[in-house]
Design an enzyme around this catalytic site. Structure first.
Site, PDB file in Angstrom:
ATOM      1  N   HIS A 144      13.763  23.350  34.122  1.00 31.38           N
ATOM      2  CA  HIS A 144      12.656  22.498  34.556  1.00 31.38           C
ATOM      3  C   HIS A 144      12.563  22.537  36.065  1.00 31.38           C
ATOM      4  O   HIS A 144      13.593  22.593  36.740  1.00 31.38           O
ATOM      5  CB  HIS A 144      12.863  21.047  34.075  1.00 31.38           C
ATOM      6  CG  HIS A 144      11.613  20.253  34.123  1.00 31.38           C
ATOM      7  ND1 HIS A 144      11.179  19.640  35.273  1.00 31.38           N
ATOM      8  CD2 HIS A 144      10.681  20.007  33.179  1.00 31.38           C
ATOM      9  CE1 HIS A 144      10.026  19.047  35.019  1.00 31.38           C
ATOM     10  NE2 HIS A 144       9.694  19.252  33.766  1.00 31.38           N
ATOM     11  N   ASP A 203       9.970  20.052  25.881  1.00 27.71           N
ATOM     12  CA  ASP A 203       9.181  20.945  25.032  1.00 27.71           C
ATOM     13  C   ASP A 203      10.009  21.642  23.972  1.00 27.71           C
ATOM     14  O   ASP A 203       9.487  22.074  22.946  1.00 27.71           O
ATOM     15  CB  ASP A 203       8.475  21.994  25.890  1.00 27.71           C
ATOM     16  CG  ASP A 203       7.343  21.364  26.654  1.00 27.71           C
ATOM     17  OD1 ASP A 203       6.703  20.481  26.081  1.00 27.71           O
ATOM     18  OD2 ASP A 203       7.119  21.736  27.812  1.00 27.71           O
TER      19      ASP A 203
HETATM   20  N1  ACO Z   1      15.695  31.377  30.962  1.00 25.68           N
HETATM   21  C1  ACO Z   1      16.479  32.183  31.713  1.00 25.68           C
HETATM   22  N2  ACO Z   1      16.641  32.034  33.044  1.00 25.68           N
HETATM   23  C2  ACO Z   1      15.980  31.030  33.645  1.00 25.68           C
HETATM   24  C3  ACO Z   1      15.158  30.147  32.908  1.00 25.68           C
HETATM   25  C4  ACO Z   1      15.033  30.357  31.524  1.00 25.68           C
HETATM   26  N3  ACO Z   1      14.263  29.539  30.794  1.00 25.68           N
HETATM   27  N4  ACO Z   1      14.635  29.233  33.763  1.00 25.68           N
HETATM   28  C5  ACO Z   1      15.111  29.532  34.973  1.00 25.68           C
HETATM   29  N5  ACO Z   1      15.937  30.621  34.910  1.00 25.68           N
HETATM   30  C6  ACO Z   1      16.718  31.198  36.017  1.00 25.68           C
HETATM   31  C7  ACO Z   1      15.839  32.036  36.951  1.00 25.68           C
HETATM   32  O1  ACO Z   1      15.793  33.384  36.552  1.00 25.68           O
HETATM   33  C8  ACO Z   1      16.534  31.825  38.271  1.00 25.68           C
HETATM   34  O2  ACO Z   1      17.673  32.641  38.267  1.00 25.68           O
HETATM   35  P1  ACO Z   1      18.194  33.241  39.672  1.00 25.68           P
HETATM   36  O3  ACO Z   1      18.564  32.063  40.534  1.00 25.68           O
HETATM   37  O4  ACO Z   1      19.367  34.092  39.278  1.00 25.68           O
HETATM   38  O5  ACO Z   1      17.049  34.055  40.233  1.00 25.68           O
HETATM   39  C9  ACO Z   1      17.026  30.379  38.204  1.00 25.68           C
HETATM   40  O6  ACO Z   1      17.209  30.100  36.790  1.00 25.68           O
HETATM   41  C10 ACO Z   1      16.055  29.366  38.801  1.00 25.68           C
HETATM   42  O7  ACO Z   1      14.793  29.565  38.185  1.00 25.68           O
HETATM   43  P2  ACO Z   1      13.386  29.277  38.867  1.00 25.68           P
HETATM   44  O8  ACO Z   1      12.328  30.058  38.181  1.00 25.68           O
HETATM   45  O9  ACO Z   1      13.510  29.418  40.348  1.00 25.68           O
HETATM   46  O10 ACO Z   1      13.229  27.742  38.552  1.00 25.68           O
HETATM   47  P3  ACO Z   1      11.889  26.969  38.686  1.00 25.68           P
HETATM   48  O11 ACO Z   1      12.288  25.574  38.986  1.00 25.68           O
HETATM   49  O12 ACO Z   1      10.960  27.647  39.623  1.00 25.68           O
HETATM   50  O13 ACO Z   1      11.250  27.128  37.231  1.00 25.68           O
HETATM   51  C11 ACO Z   1      10.604  26.721  34.987  1.00 25.68           C
HETATM   52  C12 ACO Z   1      11.218  26.135  36.285  1.00 25.68           C
HETATM   53  C13 ACO Z   1       9.254  27.412  35.288  1.00 25.68           C
HETATM   54  C14 ACO Z   1      10.375  25.572  34.019  1.00 25.68           C
HETATM   55  C15 ACO Z   1      11.602  27.765  34.417  1.00 25.68           C
HETATM   56  O14 ACO Z   1      12.853  27.155  34.164  1.00 25.68           O
HETATM   57  C16 ACO Z   1      11.070  28.410  33.131  1.00 25.68           C
HETATM   58  O15 ACO Z   1      10.335  29.399  33.210  1.00 25.68           O
HETATM   59  N6  ACO Z   1      11.455  27.862  31.932  1.00 25.68           N
HETATM   60  C17 ACO Z   1      10.931  28.347  30.669  1.00 25.68           C
HETATM   61  C18 ACO Z   1       9.546  27.820  30.435  1.00 25.68           C
HETATM   62  C19 ACO Z   1       9.548  26.337  30.068  1.00 25.68           C
HETATM   63  O16 ACO Z   1      10.321  25.878  29.244  1.00 25.68           O
HETATM   64  N7  ACO Z   1       8.628  25.596  30.702  1.00 25.68           N
HETATM   65  C20 ACO Z   1       8.451  24.158  30.410  1.00 25.68           C
HETATM   66  C21 ACO Z   1       8.683  23.320  31.593  1.00 25.68           C
HETATM   67  S1  ACO Z   1       8.602  21.641  31.132  1.00 25.68           S
HETATM   68  C22 ACO Z   1       6.982  21.227  31.169  1.00 25.68           C
HETATM   69  O17 ACO Z   1       6.129  21.865  31.699  1.00 25.68           O
HETATM   70  C23 ACO Z   1       6.671  19.967  30.503  1.00 25.68           C
END
Ligand code: ACO
Length: 427
Positions: free
Chosen positions: A306, A363
């Site tokens: 998140h 979610d």
């Molecule tokens: N699976 C695998 N790796 C992940 C995931 C995931 N779901 N989420 C984050 N990471 C990793 C990234 O690759 C990154 O790794 P790194 O540091 O080695 O490069 C690290 O964790 C940080 O990730 P970011 O993308 O920088 O985190 P951000 O805060 O920008 O993204 C987000 C948050 C978009 C929700 C992300 O976690 C994601 O894509 N999750 C899956 C989609 C999802 O479930 N979205 C719902 C959000 S809740 C809502 O909208 C109500």
């Protein structure tokens, strides 16, 4: 602590006021920085940028706190109805009995959608994604309710608000029924707000509708948990569109489009699609854990991580319990759920996920409940929109009442500098 921050550029110092929120959050007010220095701040994805001062929702991502108007999400989910939460978010206080009854009656009065709207719905193919349909219908409401656009008084705002709270559930239900090929329903004024929504959505044309209290309770909770989440992508969209005075319904239609994306509200649909794909592929959760961790693979574990909750999502805790209740009460046996549980367990123990503080978000579980309620996967984000409606309205109302200026970010231009035009023969 000093009440100004100093930014120094090329030896010249600029003093920026420091503001403190009621929860002791600190912000540097940079609104006059560019006019003083000619320099802008850059923050892609707004990870560190406050776009407004707001009194609606407080969340602390590190501590896993979420409160609407000061009330904890745990208490609201346990003790309040969705309609009470709507009132609370929009008007700032929990309603007393008289206020709640009046609010509900005003909404009931406005719950008829013009019959001609059905013609618009008929124009969509049955396979159309319901979020696109819902956004279009919400936009179309403007044409049928032109008085709701220019709201110059609080009274006019109130009318627009009860109108959309009355009509939006009808649009949601019609969008659902269109996919099923069922006749459109107007519901039953005598029912509670959420019960009426359930009836409008689920009533079969050839069968008396009987509501199940476990289902209504789970829906009520889900809607409450999704009702607001401060300045996320769709809410910021509603505020920024609304800041142009485009009107409430047009702003909401834009918010619905923002919510549609799989990185935002579309994640609950993406969760189930991911679980189905894993099942089709033999149910090997370890393989998909590997894919999620592989930097050369674009696959992400949907429903994990998140933007702001970096320890746990408090909504996920509440809804996990609700998911268990719904599944056992409805006696659901579903191989997809075993895969979900397997992934959850593995991710919670895996250093990649633990180190990056990636936990199941709301979610992950909401998709599981919607599936148990027989709501088609493509409708999940529509249910999210239904829950988020009062939050969007509250944020739009606050923005209008505070007379916030039109939203207009800056950019750091990185394109070509000036170059002479070449005629087509010379290119
Ligand atoms: N699976 C695998 N790796 C992940 C995931 C995931 N779901 N989420 C984050 N990471 C990793 C990234 O690759 C990154 O790794 P790194 O540091 O080695 O490069 C690290 O964790 C940080 O990730 P970011 O993308 O920088 O985190 P951000 O805060 O920008 O993204 C987000 C948050 C978009 C929700 C992300 O976690 C994601 O894509 N999750 C899956 C989609 C999802 O479930 N979205 C719902 C959000 S809740 C809502 O909208 C109500």
């Amino acid at each position: 602590m000093s009440n100004t921050a100093t930014i120094e550029i090329n030896g010249k110092k600029y003093e920026m006021p420091i503001l403190t929120g009621t929860e002791n959050e600190i912000a540097i007010d940079i609104s006059s920085f560019r006019s003083q220095s000619g320099v802008i701040t850059l923050d892609q994805g707004y990870k560190n940028t406050g776009s407004c001062e707001s009194e609606i929702t407080f969340l602390d991502g590190e501590k896993g706190i979420l409160r609407y108007r000061g009330y904890s999400i745990e208490e609201l989910a346990e003790k309040a109805s969705f309609l009470e939460v709507c009132y609370l978010l929009i008007f700032g206080e929990l309603p007393n009995k008289v206020q709640l009854e009046k609010f509900h009656n005003d909404i009931r009065e406005q719950s008829i959608v013009a019959d001609d709207m059905k013609k618009i719905l008929d124009g969509f193919p049955q396979s159309a994604h319901p979020m696109g349909v819902l956004s279009s219908l919400t936009s179309a409401l403007v044409a049928f309710n032109p008085s709701s656009v220019q709201v110059s008084s609080e009274e006019a705002m109130y009318k627009a608000i009860v109108k959309i709270l009355g009509k939006f559930p009808v649009l949601v239900a019609w969008t659902h029924r269109k996919r099923l090929g069922y006749p459109y329903e107007y519901g039953d004024e005598d029912l509670g707000y959420v019960e009426n929504i359930a009836k409008m959505m689920f009533k079969k044309p050839n069968k008396e509708y009987k509501s199940n209290p476990v289902v209504i309770d789970a829906l009520d909770k889900l809607l409450i948990l999704h009702a607001d989440h401060e300045q996320n992508c769709s809410t910021s969209t509603v505020r920024i569109v609304g800041s142009s005075h485009a009107g409430l319904f047009a702003s909401l239609a834009a918010g619905i489009s923002a919510l549609w994306g799989p990185l935002h509200g579309g994640a609950n649909q993406a969760v189930i699609e991911m679980l189905e794909a894993i099942k089709e592929d033999g149910g090997d959760t370890k393989k998909y854990m590997g894919k999620a961790k592989d930097k050369d693979d674009p696959f992400r574990l949907m429903g994990f991580g998140h933007r702001v909750y970096k320890n746990f999502d408090p909504r996920a805790k509440i809804i996990k319990k609700s998911a268990d209740e719904v599944l056992s009460s409805l006696g659901i046996v579903d191989p997809i759920l075993d895969i979900a549980k397997g992934l959850e367990k593995e991710a919670l123990e895996d250093p990649y996920f633990v180190d990056r503080k990636l936990y199941p978000n709301v979610d992950f579980y909401s998709g599981i409940i919607y599936r148990a309620l027989n709501i088609p996967t493509e409708m999940f984000t529509v249910m999210f929109a239904l829950g988020r409606l009062p939050g969007w309205i509250a944020q739009w109302r606050e923005m209008r009442l505070k007379k916030e200026p039109i939203g207009r970010p800056r950019q750091l231009y990185q394109g070509y500098t000036h170059r002479p035009f070449k005629s087509v023969d010379d290119r």
